[in-house]
Every structure is written in structure tokens, then in C-alpha cells.
Design an enzyme around this catalytic site. Sequence first.
Site, PDB file in Angstrom:
ATOM      1  N   ASP A  31      -3.226  79.901   5.686  1.00  0.00           N
ATOM      2  CA  ASP A  31      -2.567  78.624   5.365  1.00  0.00           C
ATOM      3  C   ASP A  31      -1.488  78.914   4.317  1.00  0.00           C
ATOM      4  OD1 ASP A  31      -3.769  75.355   5.418  1.00  0.00           O
ATOM      5  OD2 ASP A  31      -2.057  75.918   4.153  1.00  0.00           O
ATOM      6  N   LEU A  33      -0.250  76.680   2.332  1.00  0.00           N
ATOM      7  CA  LEU A  33      -0.441  75.674   1.276  1.00  0.00           C
ATOM      8  C   LEU A  33       0.782  74.775   1.097  1.00  0.00           C
ATOM      9  CD1 LEU A  33      -2.458  77.582  -1.507  1.00  0.00           C
ATOM     10  CD2 LEU A  33      -3.310  76.220   0.408  1.00  0.00           C
ATOM     11  N   GLY A  36      -1.523  71.826   2.398  1.00  0.00           N
ATOM     12  CA  GLY A  36      -2.971  71.940   2.190  1.00  0.00           C
ATOM     13  C   GLY A  36      -3.334  72.209   0.737  1.00  0.00           C
ATOM     14  N   TYR A 138       7.749  65.007  16.202  1.00  0.00           N
ATOM     15  CA  TYR A 138       6.390  65.506  15.969  1.00  0.00           C
ATOM     16  C   TYR A 138       5.671  65.672  17.303  1.00  0.00           C
ATOM     17  CZ  TYR A 138       1.406  65.295  15.039  1.00  0.00           C
ATOM     18  OH  TYR A 138       0.061  65.539  15.065  1.00  0.00           O
ATOM     19  N   LYS A 142       4.682  69.243  19.449  1.00  0.00           N
ATOM     20  CA  LYS A 142       3.301  69.565  19.840  1.00  0.00           C
ATOM     21  C   LYS A 142       3.198  69.738  21.362  1.00  0.00           C
ATOM     22  CE  LYS A 142       0.588  69.318  16.086  1.00  0.00           C
ATOM     23  NZ  LYS A 142      -0.625  70.067  15.778  1.00  0.00           N
ATOM     24  N   LEU A 190      -4.017  54.462   7.250  1.00  0.00           N
ATOM     25  CA  LEU A 190      -4.582  53.160   6.906  1.00  0.00           C
ATOM     26  C   LEU A 190      -5.853  53.258   6.046  1.00  0.00           C
ATOM     27  CD1 LEU A 190      -4.535  50.075   7.269  1.00  0.00           C
ATOM     28  CD2 LEU A 190      -5.846  50.390   9.380  1.00  0.00           C
TER      29      LEU A 190
HETATM   30  N1  UDP Z   1      -1.098  50.506   8.908  1.00  0.00           N
HETATM   31  C1  UDP Z   1      -0.984  49.369   8.110  1.00  0.00           C
HETATM   32  N2  UDP Z   1      -0.877  49.548   6.750  1.00  0.00           N
HETATM   33  C2  UDP Z   1      -0.903  50.781   6.140  1.00  0.00           C
HETATM   34  C3  UDP Z   1      -1.023  51.934   6.970  1.00  0.00           C
HETATM   35  C4  UDP Z   1      -1.110  51.752   8.355  1.00  0.00           C
HETATM   36  O1  UDP Z   1      -0.970  48.246   8.610  1.00  0.00           O
HETATM   37  O2  UDP Z   1      -0.794  50.870   4.914  1.00  0.00           O
HETATM   38  C5  UDP Z   1      -1.259  50.338  10.358  1.00  0.00           C
HETATM   39  C6  UDP Z   1      -0.218  51.051  11.194  1.00  0.00           C
HETATM   40  O3  UDP Z   1       0.904  50.217  11.435  1.00  0.00           O
HETATM   41  C7  UDP Z   1      -0.993  51.364  12.476  1.00  0.00           C
HETATM   42  C8  UDP Z   1      -2.415  51.544  11.977  1.00  0.00           C
HETATM   43  O4  UDP Z   1      -2.499  50.919  10.701  1.00  0.00           O
HETATM   44  O5  UDP Z   1      -0.969  50.258  13.346  1.00  0.00           O
HETATM   45  C9  UDP Z   1      -2.807  53.001  11.805  1.00  0.00           C
HETATM   46  O6  UDP Z   1      -1.774  53.655  11.092  1.00  0.00           O
HETATM   47  P1  UDP Z   1      -1.933  55.111  10.503  1.00  0.00           P
HETATM   48  O7  UDP Z   1      -0.686  55.439   9.748  1.00  0.00           O
HETATM   49  O8  UDP Z   1      -3.247  55.243   9.802  1.00  0.00           O
HETATM   50  O9  UDP Z   1      -2.048  56.037  11.798  1.00  0.00           O
HETATM   51  P2  UDP Z   1      -1.089  56.161  13.083  1.00  0.00           P
HETATM   52  O10 UDP Z   1      -1.636  55.191  14.092  1.00  0.00           O
HETATM   53  O11 UDP Z   1       0.305  55.887  12.682  1.00  0.00           O
HETATM   54  O12 UDP Z   1      -1.316  57.586  13.512  1.00  0.00           O
END
Ligand code: UDP
Length: 324
Positions: A31, A33, A36, A138, A142, A190
Site C-alpha cells: 500500500d 498510504l 490508507g 472511476y 474499473k 452516508l
Molecule cells: N447521501 C446523503 N447525505 C450524505 C451522504 C450521502 O443524502 O451526507 C446520500 C447520497 O445522495 C446517496 C446515498 O446517500 O443517495 C449513499 O451515498 P454514499 O455517498 O454513501 O454512497 P454512493 O451511493 O454515492 O456510493
Amino acid sequence: MRLLVTGGAGYIGSVVASALIEAGHDVTVLDDLSTGHADAVPAKATFIRGTLRDDAARVLSEGIDAVLHFAAKSLVGESVANPALYWSHNLGGSLALLEAMRETGVRRIVFSSTAAVYGEPERTPIEEIDPTRPTNPYGASKLAVDTSLTEFARMYGFGAISLRYFNVAGAHQDSDGKWYGERHSPETHLIPNVLKMALTSGPGAVKIFGDDYPTPDGTCVRDYIHVADLAGAHLLALGACTPGEHRIFNLGNGAGFSVREVIGVCREVTGQDIPAEVTPRREGDPAVLVASSAQITSRLGWRVSRDLRTMVADAWAFAQGGPR
Ligand code: UDP
């Protein structure tokens, strides 16, 4: 087995490295870092700070049986702002790793792909045969690695498995009591953001990015999977790598959860009335992202064993007691 875990100082890589050690494997972590944390690497792993380009061949030649490849840049917004960084790290770095594997005769690899390769889904839940039309660099970078793996399997006899998943959550505690969890900076996800609000009890509110989506409560629905269930899938995939084959499996938990549902579970687990406010939509968020796990369930016997409440409870334990 003697295993190389690239990106083993990151969230998912460190949990999988820990699970591999607990399953009796000998683990080396490589890694750089860049994102990480050195203290996330399990104490029983050999840690090498370095890059795929400069160091993979040397590490592989020391006697590695298989690779679990996590090292990558993984922020969608950053990839849109700086695509070259993502092509260089995610595709360029992976090609350097595959080339080093070819040179050193290491042929087995489990790759941490992403459901972002599918882009805006045409149907839900998403299956492996569905079209791959990534909507950001992104996901595109991938997908390019997945395509490379198909070629390396066909041309050079690699046994490869790609695992594609969406939102990973929760934390893992090893048999020595050490916690492994999510520590991104900046944190955009989230669940850790909601828990951070509960932990600091500071001013402000959790932002709900839009409540006018065509979903039951108007907020986005996502497929959340516990990081320990994800680690279990990687162990199964490792045992299923077959020379000359590149297999792709989606991982999900079957149903999705809305942003409001997730916040509700966070309130229950923490016992706090975490304030939330609705703000405009975040650019590029599809309404519903849910993957079908039917293939990995029927072919490899993978099962989800941890629900959303367990994910949040474990993430909360890590947020309170783990390193930050
Ligand atoms: N989300 C939100 N508030 C936050 C972060 C995320 O409402 O502070 C929403 C975001 O719009 C998505 C869901 O939560 O619909 C999951 O978002 P996250 O960034 O966790 O993961 P993603 O789905 O983008 O990979």
C-alpha cells in the site's frame, strides 16, 4: 496460501487482510498510504509501503500464490475533476500489477471491482449480464481493469474473479480485539457521516441529498453490504479462481434502503435524535442502485448474514472506540 493484498491499509483491504489471516493465510500488504492508514494493516501481516508500478514485481517474486487487489482511487467526484489520476492509478497501476504477475508466474487474482461499471441501470436489481455504461471515470477505469482481466485470463491463463458491489458499511473486530473500519478523508459516505454527527453532537444537520426521487419516501435507495460479508465473498472467490477463466459476480443484500431509512436506523442504534435536513440533489446520483447476488449465491454459496442494523451498530462501535 501466501497472499498479496494490494491496498490493505484501506477500509475494505484491511478488513479482508484481517479475515484472510484469521482463515490461516500468510498475508503481505502492499500500500502506498496515499489514502490508507499504516495502523489499519493487521499486526500479523507483512507490510510494504510502495506502489504497484515500483514494487509489485519484487514482492510477487518472493513467493506469492495469489493476489487480492484493492489498491485504487475511489471517489467519484474526484474522478470527474481529475480523470487522468484515475486512469493512471486504477488502470495503469493494475496493468503494472498484472504484468508483474505474468512475469513472476502468479496467476490467481480477486479484483475489487464496482457496480459503478453499470452506470444508470436499465432495471433493478442489476445482473452481471446487464450493459456496462459507466457514467464517471472511476467506474470507467474499473471497467477497463475488468476487461484487462478477461484478456489476461484468455491469453495468459490467469484465474480471475471480479466482485462488483455498491455501498459497503460496518466494521470488523479481529480475534485480538482490534477494530477495522471506515476512515476516509474527506468522508463522503452516508453512514459514517451520520454517525459523525451523532458522535460530535455538534451544530448542524445531516444533509439528505434530495427527497424528490421516484422512490417510496422520495430519497435515494442504495444496496448496503456489511464489510465482513464482503470479506467472506473474497475468501470464497479466492478458492474459486480457475485458470483461464475470468468470472464476474455482483454482491448486494437483495433489498435496498433509502437515505431516510438509513438515518432512522442510525437514530435507533445511537439513541440520538440526529438532526437531518433536505438539500438539493447531489449531481450524478441515480434514484435506485441495487445489485442481484443470485449468481454468487448459486455458484459460490455466498450468503448475506448481517443486516443494516448490524452494519450501523458495528460502524458505531468503531466510531466510538476505534482510531479516527
Ligand atoms: N447521501 C446523503 N447525505 C450524505 C451522504 C450521502 O443524502 O451526507 C446520500 C447520497 O445522495 C446517496 C446515498 O446517500 O443517495 C449513499 O451515498 P454514499 O455517498 O454513501 O454512497 P454512493 O451511493 O454515492 O456510493
